[in-house]
Design a protein around this motif. Structure first.
Motif, PDB file in Angstrom:
ATOM      1  N   ASN A  32       0.771  -1.170  -0.093  1.00 15.79           N
ATOM      2  CA  ASN A  32      -0.228  -0.130  -0.066  1.00 15.79           C
ATOM      3  C   ASN A  32       0.829   1.235  -0.050  1.00 15.79           C
ATOM      4  OD1 ASN A  32       1.288  -0.162   2.455  1.00 15.79           O
ATOM      5  ND2 ASN A  32      -0.669  -0.865   3.520  1.00 15.79           N
ATOM      6  N   SER A  33       2.081   0.935  -0.856  1.00 18.78           N
ATOM      7  CA  SER A  33       2.937   2.280  -0.961  1.00 18.78           C
ATOM      8  C   SER A  33       3.245   2.328  -2.490  1.00 18.78           C
ATOM      9  CB  SER A  33       4.004   1.990  -0.140  1.00 18.78           C
ATOM     10  OG  SER A  33       5.319   1.756  -0.921  1.00 18.78           O
ATOM     11  N   SER A  34       3.695   3.690  -2.878  1.00 13.06           N
ATOM     12  CA  SER A  34       3.899   3.517  -4.090  1.00 13.06           C
ATOM     13  C   SER A  34       5.158   3.265  -4.577  1.00 13.06           C
ATOM     14  CB  SER A  34       3.896   5.291  -4.484  1.00 13.06           C
ATOM     15  OG  SER A  34       4.898   5.899  -3.579  1.00 13.06           O
ATOM     16  N   THR A  35       6.234   2.841  -3.637  1.00 17.91           N
ATOM     17  CA  THR A  35       7.659   2.619  -3.936  1.00 17.91           C
ATOM     18  C   THR A  35       7.976   1.079  -3.418  1.00 17.91           C
ATOM     19  OG1 THR A  35       8.462   3.534  -2.001  1.00 17.91           O
ATOM     20  CG2 THR A  35       8.495   5.079  -4.122  1.00 17.91           C
ATOM     21  N   SER A  36       7.129   0.531  -2.925  1.00 15.48           N
ATOM     22  CA  SER A  36       7.486  -0.697  -2.321  1.00 15.48           C
ATOM     23  C   SER A  36       6.225  -1.633  -2.170  1.00 15.48           C
ATOM     24  CB  SER A  36       8.074  -0.600  -1.002  1.00 15.48           C
ATOM     25  OG  SER A  36       7.062  -0.409   0.080  1.00 15.48           O
ATOM     26  N   VAL A  37       6.587  -2.915  -2.144  1.00 16.74           N
ATOM     27  CA  VAL A  37       5.795  -4.038  -2.260  1.00 16.74           C
ATOM     28  C   VAL A  37       6.248  -5.187  -1.345  1.00 16.74           C
ATOM     29  CG1 VAL A  37       4.830  -3.592  -4.342  1.00 16.74           C
ATOM     30  CG2 VAL A  37       6.480  -5.222  -4.400  1.00 16.74           C
ATOM     31  N   ARG A  38       5.143  -6.204  -1.006  1.00 21.24           N
ATOM     32  CA  ARG A  38       5.724  -7.281  -0.182  1.00 21.24           C
ATOM     33  C   ARG A  38       5.132  -8.398  -0.957  1.00 21.24           C
ATOM     34  NH1 ARG A  38       7.425  -8.914   4.448  1.00 21.24           N
ATOM     35  NH2 ARG A  38       7.724  -6.661   5.300  1.00 21.24           N
ATOM     36  N   LEU A  39       6.080  -9.613  -1.170  1.00 15.40           N
ATOM     37  CA  LEU A  39       5.795 -10.580  -2.081  1.00 15.40           C
ATOM     38  C   LEU A  39       5.535 -11.879  -1.028  1.00 15.40           C
ATOM     39  CD1 LEU A  39       7.007  -8.882  -4.138  1.00 15.40           C
ATOM     40  CD2 LEU A  39       7.752 -10.759  -5.329  1.00 15.40           C
ATOM     41  N   ASN A  41      11.892  -2.678  -2.290  1.00 14.29           N
ATOM     42  CA  ASN A  41      11.584  -1.237  -2.195  1.00 14.29           C
ATOM     43  C   ASN A  41      12.289  -0.593  -3.336  1.00 14.29           C
ATOM     44  OD1 ASN A  41      10.761  -1.374   0.323  1.00 14.29           O
ATOM     45  ND2 ASN A  41      12.950  -1.834   1.271  1.00 14.29           N
ATOM     46  N   GLY A  42      12.216   0.750  -3.479  1.00  9.95           N
ATOM     47  CA  GLY A  42      12.786   1.282  -4.717  1.00  9.95           C
ATOM     48  C   GLY A  42      12.009   1.409  -5.950  1.00  9.95           C
ATOM     49  N   LEU A  43      10.777   1.041  -5.831  1.00 10.54           N
ATOM     50  CA  LEU A  43       9.964   0.936  -7.177  1.00 10.54           C
ATOM     51  C   LEU A  43       9.554   2.356  -7.480  1.00 10.54           C
ATOM     52  CD1 LEU A  43       8.046  -2.415  -6.273  1.00 10.54           C
ATOM     53  CD2 LEU A  43      10.173  -2.042  -7.401  1.00 10.54           C
ATOM     54  N   ASN A  44       9.049   2.411  -8.751  1.00 12.95           N
ATOM     55  CA  ASN A  44       8.460   3.681  -9.236  1.00 12.95           C
ATOM     56  C   ASN A  44       7.036   3.466  -9.065  1.00 12.95           C
ATOM     57  OD1 ASN A  44      11.017   4.255 -10.407  1.00 12.95           O
ATOM     58  ND2 ASN A  44      10.457   2.955 -12.086  1.00 12.95           N
ATOM     59  N   PRO A  45       6.640   4.810  -8.716  1.00 17.01           N
ATOM     60  CA  PRO A  45       5.016   4.776  -8.324  1.00 17.01           C
ATOM     61  C   PRO A  45       4.316   4.649  -9.568  1.00 17.01           C
ATOM     62  CG  PRO A  45       6.383   6.943  -7.840  1.00 17.01           C
ATOM     63  CD  PRO A  45       7.079   6.100  -8.403  1.00 17.01           C
ATOM     64  N   THR A  67       0.465  -3.257  -9.620  1.00 15.38           N
ATOM     65  CA  THR A  67       0.784  -1.834 -10.031  1.00 15.38           C
ATOM     66  C   THR A  67       0.796  -0.958  -8.570  1.00 15.38           C
ATOM     67  OG1 THR A  67      -0.588  -2.175 -12.038  1.00 15.38           O
ATOM     68  CG2 THR A  67      -0.137   0.142 -11.213  1.00 15.38           C
ATOM     69  N   THR A  68       2.007  -0.178  -8.603  1.00 11.55           N
ATOM     70  CA  THR A  68       2.180   0.514  -7.168  1.00 11.55           C
ATOM     71  C   THR A  68       1.297   1.621  -7.274  1.00 11.55           C
ATOM     72  OG1 THR A  68       3.923   1.633  -8.707  1.00 11.55           O
ATOM     73  CG2 THR A  68       4.669   0.049  -7.122  1.00 11.55           C
ATOM     74  N   LEU A  69       1.162   2.086  -6.194  1.00 10.02           N
ATOM     75  CA  LEU A  69       0.000   3.141  -5.853  1.00 10.02           C
ATOM     76  C   LEU A  69       0.681   4.565  -6.271  1.00 10.02           C
ATOM     77  CD1 LEU A  69      -0.972   2.638  -2.284  1.00 10.02           C
ATOM     78  CD2 LEU A  69      -1.966   1.981  -4.507  1.00 10.02           C
ATOM     79  N   GLU A  70      -0.011   5.575  -6.696  1.00  6.44           N
ATOM     80  CA  GLU A  70       0.321   6.970  -7.322  1.00  6.44           C
ATOM     81  C   GLU A  70       1.289   7.525  -6.386  1.00  6.44           C
ATOM     82  OE1 GLU A  70      -3.948   7.378  -9.507  1.00  6.44           O
ATOM     83  OE2 GLU A  70      -2.537   9.416  -9.324  1.00  6.44           O
ATOM     84  N   ALA A  71       2.175   8.352  -6.635  1.00 11.39           N
ATOM     85  CA  ALA A  71       2.970   8.964  -5.362  1.00 11.39           C
ATOM     86  C   ALA A  71       2.196   9.930  -4.626  1.00 11.39           C
ATOM     87  CB  ALA A  71       4.207   9.956  -6.233  1.00 11.39           C
TER      88      ALA A  71
END
Lengths: 195, 490
Positions: free
Chosen positions: B400-407, B453-457, B486-490
């Protein structure tokens, strides 16, 4: 003298007869194909003469014309029950001797066995239309397989398939005989009477 | 006249002589000296032969023939030197001559009669095998043995080039003793009486084609015979499609000889004996190869429950069904043996062996055998160095963030004793794929997680994961299925 059939029973029997005739025709062509495959895969000589195989009922019938419908059905049933057991034996041997190596022949054998089983059921259905119904199968299994060498088993299989092909022809003729309407009565006589 | 002495055992000799017709009925006085030392030993006998000790060098013999009334006819003296004495061993005694039909082998047992001879003499045995109605000699071998002053039972095997059922086999033996100290002439014993193993062609219901349904190696020379009833004629014998010339064995048996047999079809090669009145008998010959030594034997575990061994079978044996090549996996340390179910028709060979509690090292022997031969391959493995995890499943991506996900992913298997290194592939659109490695402690049928981490929004990404044993790189698992996020918008 058995009483004439009710119209619905006669209709049912004629339907069973015509479906049986088609099944016998299909079975015959499949058995002939199987025979060719069998001869080739078992390295046999197609012209080899094979002695009568014990436990295999002979298709040729003396005084075939004089048989009653019930006799025809009973002889057919006995034959196909025997073939069902013999083909099952052949399939078992095929797996034991060749395992997966000749799956095509195994499949063809299994397909014919399926048809023989279906035809057996069909004959039982026809006999159920009679009050007596089909005879039970206890103790009617084929004679135990005598200890045969592999070559003799190959010949025995050839004998079984050849006789089955003959029976398929005879069965079609028997069923046509059964399907014939009775003289002038507009409905087919009951099995006991029809020659 | 003609005094002749023969010894059968180097200790006693039998001396025999001729007499004229006049002297035939009277008794004889026989005297001999032992080792040239008087006094002579004398006795009266009606026989024309006597048994006396073999002299070390020579002995003086006096023979006086008498009339039936006891009056002396004639006296003659002989000096017998050892060199005048013949040494001929007694006829040997065959104890048993037995067949093993399954291997066409004849076993011969006989007594060497060693107790009658001094210790240590060498004996040469001639053994003759004969065959057919005409008792033709098939082979003659010489067999050497040492006599030990005891009666030893000697045994000898011979494998026939044709099934023993085909016709009767016979044997006879004789022997020669190599008594070098004995200076007299030495000779072979008489042949023993013939012993027989009767063929099926001597039995009333013995007809058939032999060998029955046997397996031989490609390239073998095979003799196949047809035994039939008296009076029947063999029209021809065929091997596969070919008619072969027949070899007459007896009035009820003929054979064909197949040289350098080639591989048979799956259902074997039919050998058919066509008799008069179109009667037919036959057998089936399976001609195949011994199993090759299994190549590239490799064992790994994907779940620490089952060890999966694979190998390359080499040349197909050409034998199927109950004659197929069979495989078994034996583990030396635990002594456990597993038979492997292998489908002859598909090329891949796999066998499963249970992971054993508290056992890290496995010393495998893969045994391969069929009716023609056997082979084996061995492999020593440290299981912790042969871990290839199963394909990661149920990959889910949350964030639930624009630059990180959990797998999150699940691996079916028990890896509690090792660490796993997992590699996450991150791809999005046309940008270059990135790989992210993460080391996780192994678990038992566990779900694993990793944070990226460090993904693009607001970017659509595709993820997939694979793992291997972190401590010893062996092989990656397959990639999991891809999962999109898809990551969230910034």
């Amino acid at each position: 003298m058995a009483a004439a059939d009710s119209p619905s029973a006669a209709l049912r029997r004629r339907d069973l007869c015509s479906r049986g005739i088609r099944l016998a025709g299909k079975m015959r062509s499949d058995v002939v194909d199987l025979l060719d495959t069998y001869v080739e895969r078992q390295g046999l000589d197609a012209s080899a003469s094979v002695a009568a195989v014990e436990g295999v009922p002979v298709a040729a019938a003396e005084r075939w014309d004089e048989q009653t419908g019930t006799q025809r059905l009973l002889e057919n049933l006995a034959a196909y029950r025997a073939f069902r057991a013999l083909l099952a034996q052949m399939l078992e041997e095929q797996r034991e001797q060749l395992g997966e190596a000749d799956a095509a022949l195994g499949r063809a054998l299994a397909a014919v066995l399926l048809q023989v089983s279906a035809f057996t059921y069909h004959l039982e259905e026809l006999l159920r239309l009679e009050s007596r119904g089909p005879p039970s199968e206890e103790g009617a299994g084929p004679p135990p397989l005598p200890h045969l060498g592999l070559f003799e088993r190959k010949l025995r299989g050839l004998g079984v398939l050849r006789e089955l092909a003959q029976w398929a022809v005879r069965s079609a003729r028997d069923l046509r005989q059964l399907a014939k309407p009775g003289p002038g009565s507009g409905s087919a006589p009951s099995l006991a009477e029809s020659p | 006249q003609n005094l002749k002495c023969v010894t059968h055992n180097l200790r006693k000799m039998i001396c025999a002589w001729d007499v004229s017709s006049k002297e035939r009925h009277g008794q004889t006085d026989f005297c001999y000296t032992t080792n040239d030392l008087p006094p002579p030993v004398c006795f009266r006998t009606k026989e024309k032969r006597v048994e006396i000790p073999v002299p070390e060098s020579s002995t003086m013999v006096t023979i006086t023939t008498n009339s039936i009334y006891g009056t002396a006819f004639a006296t003659k003296e002989f000096e017998i030197h050892q060199k005048d004495i013949s040494f001929v061993p007694l006829t040997p005694r065959i104890l048993s001559f037995t067949p093993d039909f399954s291997t066409s082998t004849l076993n011969l047992k006989w007594s060497d009669n060693g107790s009658v001879f001094p210790y240590g003499l060498g004996a040469f045995w001639q053994i003759q095998i004969l065959r057919k109605e005409a008792m033709e000699k098939v082979t003659q071998v010489t067999y050497y043995s040492k006599l030990t002053h005891e009666d030893i039972i000697l045994s000898w095997n011979w494998t026939s080039d044709m099934p023993l059922e085909c016709t009767s086999h016979y044997v006879k033996i004789r022997y020669y003793i190599n008594a070098t100290q004995f200076v007299g002439p030495k000779d072979w014993s008489d042949w023993s009486p013939v012993e027989e193993v009767p063929g099926k062609d001597t039995e009333p219901n013995g007809s058939g084609v032999f060998p029955q349904d046997t397996v031989v190696a490609v390239g073998s020379d095979v003799t196949i015979c047809c035994v039939h009833e008296e009076g029947q004629q063999i029209q021809r014998m065929t091997y596969g499609p070919e008619i072969y010339p027949m070899i007459h064995l007896s009035s009820r048996s003929s054979a064909i000889r197949v040289l350098n047999a080639s591989a048979s079809d799956t259902s074997g090669t039919n050998v058919v004996c066509i008799l008069s009145e179109d009667e037919m008998d036959g057998t089936v010959l399976f001609v195949g190869y011994a199993p090759d030594i299994p190549q590239n034997l490799s064992c790994e575990t994907s779940n620490f429950l089952i060890i999966k061994c694979t190998w390359k079978p080499g040349r197909p044996s050409g034998l199927y069904g109950k004659r197929r090549t069979k495989y078994s996996l034996f583990e030396r340390i635990s002594g456990k043996n597993v038979s492997c179910e292998v489908n002859e028709m598909n090329r891949e060979r796999v066998c499963g062996f249970p992971v054993l509690a508290d056992q890290k090292t496995y010393d495998f022997i893969l045994g391969v055998s069929n009716p023609i031969g056997q082979a084996e391959s061995s492999l020593l493995v440290d299981l912790t160095q042969r871990v290839r995890p199963k394909t990661p499943e149920k990959l889910t991506v949350s964030g639930n963030s624009s630059t990180s996900v959990r797998l999150h992913w699940f691996i079916n298997g028990s890896f509690a004793e090792i660490r796993l290194l997992c590699q996450i592939e991150i791809s999005s659109g046309h940008s270059e794929r990135k790989l992210h490695n993460v080391s996780v402690p192994g678990g038992k049928f566990s779900t694993y997680t990793a944070q990226l981490n460090g993904l693009n929004p607001y970017t659509k990404y595709q993820f997939r994961v694979r793992c291997l044993a972190a401590d010893h790189f062996w092989r990656w698992s397959d990639w999991s299925r891809r999962e999109q996020h898809t990551t969230l918008e910034a």
